[in-house]
Design a protein around this motif. Sequence first.
Motif, PDB file in Angstrom:
ATOM      1  N   ASP A 200       0.849  -1.191   0.000  1.00  0.00           N
ATOM      2  CA  ASP A 200       0.000   0.000   0.000  1.00  0.00           C
ATOM      3  C   ASP A 200       0.886   1.243   0.000  1.00  0.00           C
ATOM      4  O   ASP A 200       2.045   1.202   0.396  1.00  0.00           O
ATOM      5  N   GLN A 201       0.296   2.361  -0.439  1.00  0.00           N
ATOM      6  CA  GLN A 201       1.121   3.558  -0.662  1.00  0.00           C
ATOM      7  C   GLN A 201       1.162   4.529   0.496  1.00  0.00           C
ATOM      8  O   GLN A 201       2.060   5.345   0.586  1.00  0.00           O
ATOM      9  N   GLY A 202       0.155   4.461   1.350  1.00  0.00           N
ATOM     10  CA  GLY A 202      -0.005   5.500   2.372  1.00  0.00           C
ATOM     11  C   GLY A 202       0.851   5.236   3.605  1.00  0.00           C
ATOM     12  O   GLY A 202       1.921   4.620   3.543  1.00  0.00           O
ATOM     13  N   VAL A 203       0.362   5.701   4.740  1.00  0.00           N
ATOM     14  CA  VAL A 203       1.089   5.547   5.998  1.00  0.00           C
ATOM     15  C   VAL A 203       0.621   4.276   6.704  1.00  0.00           C
ATOM     16  O   VAL A 203       1.420   3.383   6.991  1.00  0.00           O
ATOM     17  N   ILE A 204      -0.681   4.221   6.977  1.00  0.00           N
ATOM     18  CA  ILE A 204      -1.255   2.986   7.509  1.00  0.00           C
ATOM     19  C   ILE A 204      -2.553   2.683   6.758  1.00  0.00           C
ATOM     20  O   ILE A 204      -3.236   3.605   6.297  1.00  0.00           O
ATOM     21  N   THR A 205      -2.860   1.398   6.655  1.00  0.00           N
ATOM     22  CA  THR A 205      -4.146   0.962   6.095  1.00  0.00           C
ATOM     23  C   THR A 205      -4.914   0.276   7.207  1.00  0.00           C
ATOM     24  O   THR A 205      -4.336  -0.523   7.955  1.00  0.00           O
ATOM     25  N   ILE A 206      -6.196   0.599   7.299  1.00  0.00           N
ATOM     26  CA  ILE A 206      -7.074  -0.052   8.277  1.00  0.00           C
ATOM     27  C   ILE A 206      -8.094  -0.840   7.455  1.00  0.00           C
ATOM     28  O   ILE A 206      -8.869  -0.252   6.697  1.00  0.00           O
ATOM     29  N   LEU A 207      -8.050  -2.154   7.567  1.00  0.00           N
ATOM     30  CA  LEU A 207      -8.903  -2.996   6.710  1.00  0.00           C
ATOM     31  C   LEU A 207     -10.051  -3.613   7.504  1.00  0.00           C
ATOM     32  O   LEU A 207      -9.841  -4.237   8.548  1.00  0.00           O
ATOM     33  N   THR A 251       7.194   3.663   5.485  1.00  0.00           N
ATOM     34  CA  THR A 251       8.541   3.107   5.327  1.00  0.00           C
ATOM     35  C   THR A 251       9.529   4.248   5.034  1.00  0.00           C
ATOM     36  O   THR A 251      10.628   4.278   5.589  1.00  0.00           O
ATOM     37  N   PHE A 252       9.125   5.209   4.217  1.00  0.00           N
ATOM     38  CA  PHE A 252       9.979   6.393   3.989  1.00  0.00           C
ATOM     39  C   PHE A 252      10.152   7.194   5.285  1.00  0.00           C
ATOM     40  O   PHE A 252      11.278   7.537   5.660  1.00  0.00           O
ATOM     41  N   PHE A 253       9.045   7.500   5.946  1.00  0.00           N
ATOM     42  CA  PHE A 253       9.111   8.322   7.167  1.00  0.00           C
ATOM     43  C   PHE A 253      10.031   7.695   8.221  1.00  0.00           C
ATOM     44  O   PHE A 253      10.702   8.380   8.963  1.00  0.00           O
ATOM     45  N   SER A 254       9.989   6.365   8.315  1.00  0.00           N
ATOM     46  CA  SER A 254      10.733   5.687   9.383  1.00  0.00           C
ATOM     47  C   SER A 254      12.118   5.260   8.911  1.00  0.00           C
ATOM     48  O   SER A 254      12.813   4.513   9.604  1.00  0.00           O
ATOM     49  N   GLY A 255      12.533   5.708   7.739  1.00  0.00           N
ATOM     50  CA  GLY A 255      13.858   5.344   7.235  1.00  0.00           C
ATOM     51  C   GLY A 255      14.029   3.837   7.145  1.00  0.00           C
ATOM     52  O   GLY A 255      15.091   3.304   7.503  1.00  0.00           O
ATOM     53  N   GLY A 256      12.995   3.154   6.673  1.00  0.00           N
ATOM     54  CA  GLY A 256      13.084   1.707   6.451  1.00  0.00           C
ATOM     55  C   GLY A 256      12.829   0.858   7.688  1.00  0.00           C
ATOM     56  O   GLY A 256      12.810  -0.370   7.601  1.00  0.00           O
ATOM     57  N   THR A 291       3.314  17.386   2.908  1.00  0.00           N
ATOM     58  CA  THR A 291       4.370  16.817   3.757  1.00  0.00           C
ATOM     59  C   THR A 291       5.504  16.281   2.880  1.00  0.00           C
ATOM     60  O   THR A 291       5.261  15.689   1.829  1.00  0.00           O
ATOM     61  N   LEU A 292       6.747  16.479   3.333  1.00  0.00           N
ATOM     62  CA  LEU A 292       7.880  15.966   2.561  1.00  0.00           C
ATOM     63  C   LEU A 292       8.018  14.455   2.774  1.00  0.00           C
ATOM     64  O   LEU A 292       7.823  13.961   3.886  1.00  0.00           O
ATOM     65  N   LEU A 293       8.364  13.779   1.695  1.00  0.00           N
ATOM     66  CA  LEU A 293       8.553  12.325   1.774  1.00  0.00           C
ATOM     67  C   LEU A 293      10.011  12.053   2.168  1.00  0.00           C
ATOM     68  O   LEU A 293      10.864  11.772   1.339  1.00  0.00           O
ATOM     69  N   GLU A 294      10.265  12.166   3.447  1.00  0.00           N
ATOM     70  CA  GLU A 294      11.644  11.977   3.940  1.00  0.00           C
ATOM     71  C   GLU A 294      11.592  11.447   5.368  1.00  0.00           C
ATOM     72  O   GLU A 294      10.531  11.437   5.999  1.00  0.00           O
ATOM     73  N   VAL A 295      12.748  11.035   5.858  1.00  0.00           N
ATOM     74  CA  VAL A 295      12.799  10.495   7.222  1.00  0.00           C
ATOM     75  C   VAL A 295      12.443  11.600   8.216  1.00  0.00           C
ATOM     76  O   VAL A 295      12.934  12.730   8.102  1.00  0.00           O
ATOM     77  N   ILE A 296      11.588  11.269   9.155  1.00  0.00           N
ATOM     78  CA  ILE A 296      11.199  12.250  10.168  1.00  0.00           C
ATOM     79  C   ILE A 296      12.336  12.360  11.184  1.00  0.00           C
ATOM     80  O   ILE A 296      12.842  11.338  11.680  1.00  0.00           O
ATOM     81  N   GLN A 297      12.732  13.597  11.448  1.00  0.00           N
ATOM     82  CA  GLN A 297      13.879  13.811  12.344  1.00  0.00           C
ATOM     83  C   GLN A 297      13.621  13.251  13.725  1.00  0.00           C
ATOM     84  O   GLN A 297      12.519  13.365  14.247  1.00  0.00           O
ATOM     85  N   GLY A 298      14.650  12.666  14.305  1.00  0.00           N
ATOM     86  CA  GLY A 298      14.548  12.188  15.681  1.00  0.00           C
ATOM     87  C   GLY A 298      14.338  10.692  15.778  1.00  0.00           C
ATOM     88  O   GLY A 298      14.119  10.171  16.873  1.00  0.00           O
ATOM     89  N   ILE A 299      14.378   9.989  14.641  1.00  0.00           N
ATOM     90  CA  ILE A 299      14.187   8.529  14.690  1.00  0.00           C
ATOM     91  C   ILE A 299      15.551   7.853  14.667  1.00  0.00           C
ATOM     92  O   ILE A 299      16.281   7.934  13.674  1.00  0.00           O
ATOM     93  N   GLU A 300      15.843   7.194  15.756  1.00  0.00           N
ATOM     94  CA  GLU A 300      17.143   6.542  15.849  1.00  0.00           C
ATOM     95  C   GLU A 300      17.197   5.293  14.962  1.00  0.00           C
ATOM     96  O   GLU A 300      16.239   4.513  14.932  1.00  0.00           O
ATOM     97  N   GLY A 301      18.289   5.130  14.243  1.00  0.00           N
ATOM     98  CA  GLY A 301      18.459   3.915  13.430  1.00  0.00           C
ATOM     99  C   GLY A 301      17.838   4.017  12.055  1.00  0.00           C
ATOM    100  O   GLY A 301      17.878   3.067  11.272  1.00  0.00           O
ATOM    101  N   ALA A 302      17.249   5.194  11.751  1.00  0.00           N
ATOM    102  CA  ALA A 302      16.610   5.347  10.438  1.00  0.00           C
ATOM    103  C   ALA A 302      17.673   5.519   9.355  1.00  0.00           C
ATOM    104  O   ALA A 302      18.670   6.196   9.571  1.00  0.00           O
ATOM    105  N   ASN A 303      17.455   4.910   8.225  1.00  0.00           N
ATOM    106  CA  ASN A 303      18.360   5.079   7.080  1.00  0.00           C
ATOM    107  C   ASN A 303      17.653   5.866   6.002  1.00  0.00           C
ATOM    108  O   ASN A 303      16.535   5.521   5.625  1.00  0.00           O
TER     109      ASN A 303
END
Length: 339
Positions: A200-207, A251-256, A291-303
């Motif tokens: 899925d393309q979004g952030v979360i899907t609720i099915l 997945t983008f926001f959390s750096g994988g 919103t920018l499609l990039e890692v959100i600052q402050g997430i440890e271990g994000a690539n």
Amino acid sequence: MGSLGPENIPVVDFSRFDTDLPSLAKEIKEICETWGFLYLKNHGLEQNKVDRMFNISETFFTTTPLEEKASTPWNSIYNAGYDAKTGTEKYMHENGAKDVVSSQDGKEVFVIRKHQSYDQPMPPALRRFNPEIQQFMAETHQKIAVRLLACLGVGLGLTRDRLPEIHKHESPSYTTLRLIYYPALQQADNAPIRLPSHTDQGVITILFQNQIAGLQVRPPKYTGKISEDEVWLDAPVIPGAVLINIGETMTFFSGGLMKSTLHRVARSPNAEDWGKDRYSMAYFCHPNQDTLLEVIQGIEGANKRETPVSCVTGRQVKTVKDWIEHRHSMGRQEAMVAK
Ligand SMILES: O=C(O)CCC(=O)C(=O)O
Ligand SMILES: [Fe+2]
């Protein structure tokens, strides 16, 4: 971990949100790193409201003349409207298989945007229900999505407001409710795939599902390109629970760190379901569209994850809006090539 066993998609009791957020957030984060899928029970949205939406969906799909439904065809720019048999799901993840959907499959889809984002044309048979549908979307957002986003943020080391504040229900976004109708299959119909494998393309899907199974999820042990011999997991319908999955934007926001897992819809594994229609409703929660499609600052271990070059603009994808336009347009090219 609340679960049916290590081989199954974990089940999480969301009533702990008010009493035990830190441990709940940690548990959900671990599940999102491995499975990218989880069931939420005690999610706070009343079952009678879900049942009412299934009634609306069934009434719309089964009693509306085809010309009326088809009068507002699905449109890849707005991601809204009616589609039958093929189309909207044709965007493949790089590891997606080119699953073949049977030409006999009479699947129908109607995608609804929230009214803050787009004044959507609708057939009269659906428009009369739109106030209720919009209310359902707002409640799904506030009761499930916002609280889950708070939880995902805390799991990633952010404040609990960080993700909710870029997912405001009042702000324009690509958030949609996708109503899907899978008519009963004939006993002899061996069409195995009804919705091809995709992420899925979004952030979360609720099915939400109407008690008829069919969803299959790629288990965490498989990675990379799909091979023919993989055995995917049938996701059971758990009464009262919703199924959550992580989309590519997260997945983008959390750096994988959080995984968007491949899934598809096949014939139900339960023979007693075969004569019955399946209905599902997927609430795709997207961020505010600038919103920018990039890692959100402050997430440890994000690539940092490179964004693709948009096939619409020829420039690298920067915002969530660029991303969605790109994904939908890829789908259109696939569809055109497939014809
Ligand atoms: O119908 C279902 O159960 C799944 C639908 C889905 O995966 C989607 O619309 O992205
Ligand atoms: Fe999906």
